[in-house]
Design an enzyme around this catalytic site. Structure first.
Site, PDB file in Angstrom:
ATOM      1  N   ASP A  58      28.901  27.772  37.350  1.00 25.47           N
ATOM      2  CA  ASP A  58      29.494  27.056  38.676  1.00 25.47           C
ATOM      3  C   ASP A  58      29.448  25.344  38.604  1.00 25.47           C
ATOM      4  O   ASP A  58      28.310  25.164  38.274  1.00 25.47           O
ATOM      5  CB  ASP A  58      28.588  27.548  39.938  1.00 25.47           C
ATOM      6  CG  ASP A  58      28.800  26.780  41.054  1.00 25.47           C
ATOM      7  OD1 ASP A  58      30.017  26.095  41.226  1.00 25.47           O
ATOM      8  OD2 ASP A  58      27.960  26.840  42.099  1.00 25.47           O
ATOM      9  N   ASP A  99      33.387  29.186  37.963  1.00 23.58           N
ATOM     10  CA  ASP A  99      34.564  28.567  38.076  1.00 23.58           C
ATOM     11  C   ASP A  99      35.332  28.157  36.681  1.00 23.58           C
ATOM     12  O   ASP A  99      34.485  28.401  35.842  1.00 23.58           O
ATOM     13  CB  ASP A  99      34.767  27.510  39.063  1.00 23.58           C
ATOM     14  CG  ASP A  99      33.799  26.397  38.755  1.00 23.58           C
ATOM     15  OD1 ASP A  99      33.698  26.069  37.589  1.00 23.58           O
ATOM     16  OD2 ASP A  99      32.823  26.097  39.631  1.00 23.58           O
ATOM     17  N   ASP A 125      44.820  45.979  34.087  1.00 29.32           N
ATOM     18  CA  ASP A 125      43.936  46.800  34.885  1.00 29.32           C
ATOM     19  C   ASP A 125      44.549  48.248  35.216  1.00 29.32           C
ATOM     20  O   ASP A 125      45.929  48.243  35.495  1.00 29.32           O
ATOM     21  CB  ASP A 125      43.673  45.806  36.066  1.00 29.32           C
ATOM     22  CG  ASP A 125      42.492  46.594  37.063  1.00 29.32           C
ATOM     23  OD1 ASP A 125      41.424  46.652  36.555  1.00 29.32           O
ATOM     24  OD2 ASP A 125      42.949  47.280  38.072  1.00 29.32           O
ATOM     25  N   GLU A 169      43.506  48.783  30.372  1.00 29.85           N
ATOM     26  CA  GLU A 169      42.397  49.804  30.702  1.00 29.85           C
ATOM     27  C   GLU A 169      42.805  50.944  30.851  1.00 29.85           C
ATOM     28  O   GLU A 169      43.540  51.330  31.731  1.00 29.85           O
ATOM     29  CB  GLU A 169      41.785  49.125  32.103  1.00 29.85           C
ATOM     30  CG  GLU A 169      40.409  49.796  32.332  1.00 29.85           C
ATOM     31  CD  GLU A 169      39.994  49.571  33.798  1.00 29.85           C
ATOM     32  OE1 GLU A 169      38.947  49.705  34.140  1.00 29.85           O
ATOM     33  OE2 GLU A 169      40.943  49.318  34.578  1.00 29.85           O
TER      34      GLU A 169
HETATM   35  C1  NOJ Z   1      39.170  48.346  36.966  1.00 32.53           C
HETATM   36  C2  NOJ Z   1      38.454  47.014  37.157  1.00 32.53           C
HETATM   37  O1  NOJ Z   1      37.910  47.060  35.801  1.00 32.53           O
HETATM   38  C3  NOJ Z   1      37.553  47.242  38.216  1.00 32.53           C
HETATM   39  O2  NOJ Z   1      36.560  46.050  38.218  1.00 32.53           O
HETATM   40  C4  NOJ Z   1      38.289  47.378  39.505  1.00 32.53           C
HETATM   41  O3  NOJ Z   1      37.436  47.558  40.619  1.00 32.53           O
HETATM   42  C5  NOJ Z   1      39.227  48.202  39.480  1.00 32.53           C
HETATM   43  N1  NOJ Z   1      39.837  48.370  38.211  1.00 32.53           N
HETATM   44  C6  NOJ Z   1      40.278  48.116  40.423  1.00 32.53           C
HETATM   45  O4  NOJ Z   1      41.199  46.940  40.054  1.00 32.53           O
END
Ligand code: NOJ
Length: 540
Positions: free
Chosen positions: A26, A34, A205, A271
């Site tokens: 920070d 940040d 994501d 992911e």
């Molecule tokens: C996966 C992310 O790594 C996680 O932190 C998040 O809560 C969920 N996707 C929703 O975006």
């Protein structure tokens, strides 16, 4: 088992370091990290020896899910800085030959994103179909039985327009409709925005969730659901069949990849979970989807067990097509810290050697390089929606606490007198970067040695992988080889010493032990590994 060739790309040769910006440094005195904080720590990261930084979301956001609820895909939340700070970060990283990977959250936006505000304003609005709206079931309830990852149903009713919208995370994270061509084009435009700012790659994501079953059918019940599930854990009671990993998802993956390929040398990381045979498809039939579907197999559901770890790596190696590059993730902002999960600092050291000597791109989560542990969060300080909804024991805050830089107030994460957004670990006075820089055998120095060796050694960053059968239980041994450079990694997962006989090899030299106290010639028919010791051996 074969590497893909000599000319490796940066995301194959390099090591990724994940920064959770809220918790790194920070510089503004509000208790939240940040982007300027990341800039100030670039020299540290450079010295550590990582090649790419993945930044978790810094977009404008109401922070219902700490930035994974994006209200504007093309800006920076004032909490973290602004676009000018971001540009400075990219330039400063590139000057140090470090790449920048940003998080891209394509499955859902924030409910405060203008697109959603428009979409929910009326059924007739042209952006209505940018999200997933359905009429109530005949009894007035949700359109199907899907549950949210964070507890409760995956649907919320909108009184004004009389329909439900889908959200598999918080109600504040409505899901985008990737079957709508305009939405798709608008999302690809957000990629363009960052690509043109010089971003080197994206961590995408929950990319397996983009396309849902066209009929939004009910998911089947989960026969193995634990009887201890919380009442609101609808997600845990069903099998995830129709809400994720639909075959049509691959069409979108190819479109996203083709879009990235118009730019030079960019990387798509996704992911993804799921069984190996489904997961591997995300590389694309001809390598035309993701460069790196994140591989969580040494993390999720994995105990500290040499045989199981080896089996997981070997299964992965066996299933990868020749063009596909492996990768390994041991920790991230959603999982327990390594030292906490695998038993303690001794195990975390062996895990570091494993992560940084396997074939494929490793991702290190911030703080792992000093062996940060889960921090107990008092109930009144729990922030994570998963913990708030599904029980404090499930909060992910434990692994998101401030980076421990030094022994000063707030571990040097934020100014004295400022309250950090999550508590700092109680032992930060002894457990921090500054102390570990001064301690020759510290975890930090182990990471530095491993990263230096990996970067300098073609066999380690790009060579072949070959497991070695040994007669000592609890040991995982493998070869990494490239032309005339041959290395052996021997990891003892046990609390007791082991003597390993490596078939077909006679002599070598220990270049690094996880205990950092020996560099010596060894005979490989009688290799002694101390309790919880891993060694990296140059073979003769
Ligand atoms: C996966 C992310 O790594 C996680 O932190 C998040 O809560 C969920 N996707 C929703 O975006």
């Amino acid at each position: 088992m074969k590497s893909t060739g000599k000319d490796l790309l940066w995301w194959q040769r390099g090591v990724v370091y994940q920064i959770y910006p809220r918790s790194f440094k920070d510089t503004t005195g509000n208790g939240v990290g940040d982007l300027q904080g990341v800039i100030e720590k670039l020299d540290y990261l450079d010295e550590l020896g990582v090649d790419a930084l993945w930044l978790s979301p810094f977009y404008p956001s109401p922070m219902a899910d700490f930035g994974y609820d994006v209200a504007d895909y093309c800006d920076v939340d004032p909490l973290f800085g602004d676009l000018a700070t971001f540009d400075r970060l990219v330039t400063a990283a590139h000057q140090r030959d470090m790449r920048i990977i940003i998080d891209w959250v394509p499955n859902h936006s924030s409910d405060q994103h203008p697109w959603f505000l428009h979409s929910r304003s009326s059924r007739e609005h042209p952006q209505r179909d940018w999200y997933i709206w359905r009429d109530p079931a005949p009894d007035g309830g949700p359109p199907n039985n899907w549950g949210s990852f964070f507890g409760g149903p995956a649907w919320t009713f909108d009184i004004q327009t009389g329909q439900y919208y889908l959200h598999q995370f918080c109600p504040e994270q409505p899901e985008l409709n990737w079957r709508n061509p305009e939405l798709k084009a608008a999302m690809l435009d957000t990629l363009r925005f960052w690509l043109e700012r010089g971003v080197d790659g994206f961590r995408m994501d929950v990319i397996g969730l983009l396309i849902k079953d066209a009929q939004l059918r009910d998911n089947p019940p989960n026969p193995d659901a634990s009887p201890d599930l919380r009442e609101n854990d609808l997600f845990g009671r069903i099998l995830q069949v129709y809400n994720m990993d639909q075959d049509e998802n691959h069409v979108i993956m190819r479109e996203i990849r083709a879009f990235l390929d118009a730019y030079e040398d960019r990387c798509a990381i996704g992911e993804l979970w799921g069984p190996l045979d489904r997961w591997v498809k995300y590389y694309g039939e001809t390598g035309d989807e993701l460069h790196l579907p994140f591989n969580f197999r040494l993390m999720d559901g994995m105990s500290w067990d040499a045989e199981r770890m080896r089996a997981s790596v070997d299964a992965l190696e066996a299933v990868l097509p020749a063009f596909a590059w492996p990768n390994y993730v041991l920790g991230n902002h959603d999982r327990m810290r390594l030292a906490t999960r695998f038993g303690g600092p001794a195990q975390a050291r062996v895990a570091a050697m494993l992560l940084l000597t396997l074939r494929g791109t490793p991702t290190i989560y911030y703080g792992e390089e000093i062996g940060m542990e889960n921090v107990a969060i008092p109930p009144e300080k729990v922030q994570d929606p998963q913990g708030l909804n599904l029980g404090f024991e499930r909060t992910r805050d434990v692994c998101r606490t401030p980076m421990q830089w030094d022994a000063s107030a707030n571990a040097g994460f934020c100014a004295p007198g400022v309250e950090p957004w999550l508590p700092v670990a109680g032992d930060y006075g002894q457990h921090n970067v500054a102390v570990q820089e001064r301690t020759s055998a510290s975890m930090l120095n182990l990471y530095k040695r491993l990263l230096t060796l990996r970067r300098a050694t073609p066999a380690l960053y790009g060579g072949d992988y070959q497991p070695v059968d040994v007669d000592a239980d609890g040991c995982y041994v493998y070869l990494r080889t490239a032309s005339d450079s041959r290395w052996l990694v021997a990891l003892n997962f046990e609390h007791a010493p082991r003597i390993v006989s490596v078939p077909g090899e006679s002599k070598g030299r220990v270049v690094l032990s996880t205990h950092m106290d020996r560099e010596e010639p060894v005979r490989l028919n009688l290799l002694t590994l101390r309790a919880n010791e891993g060694v990296l051996i140059a073979l003769e």
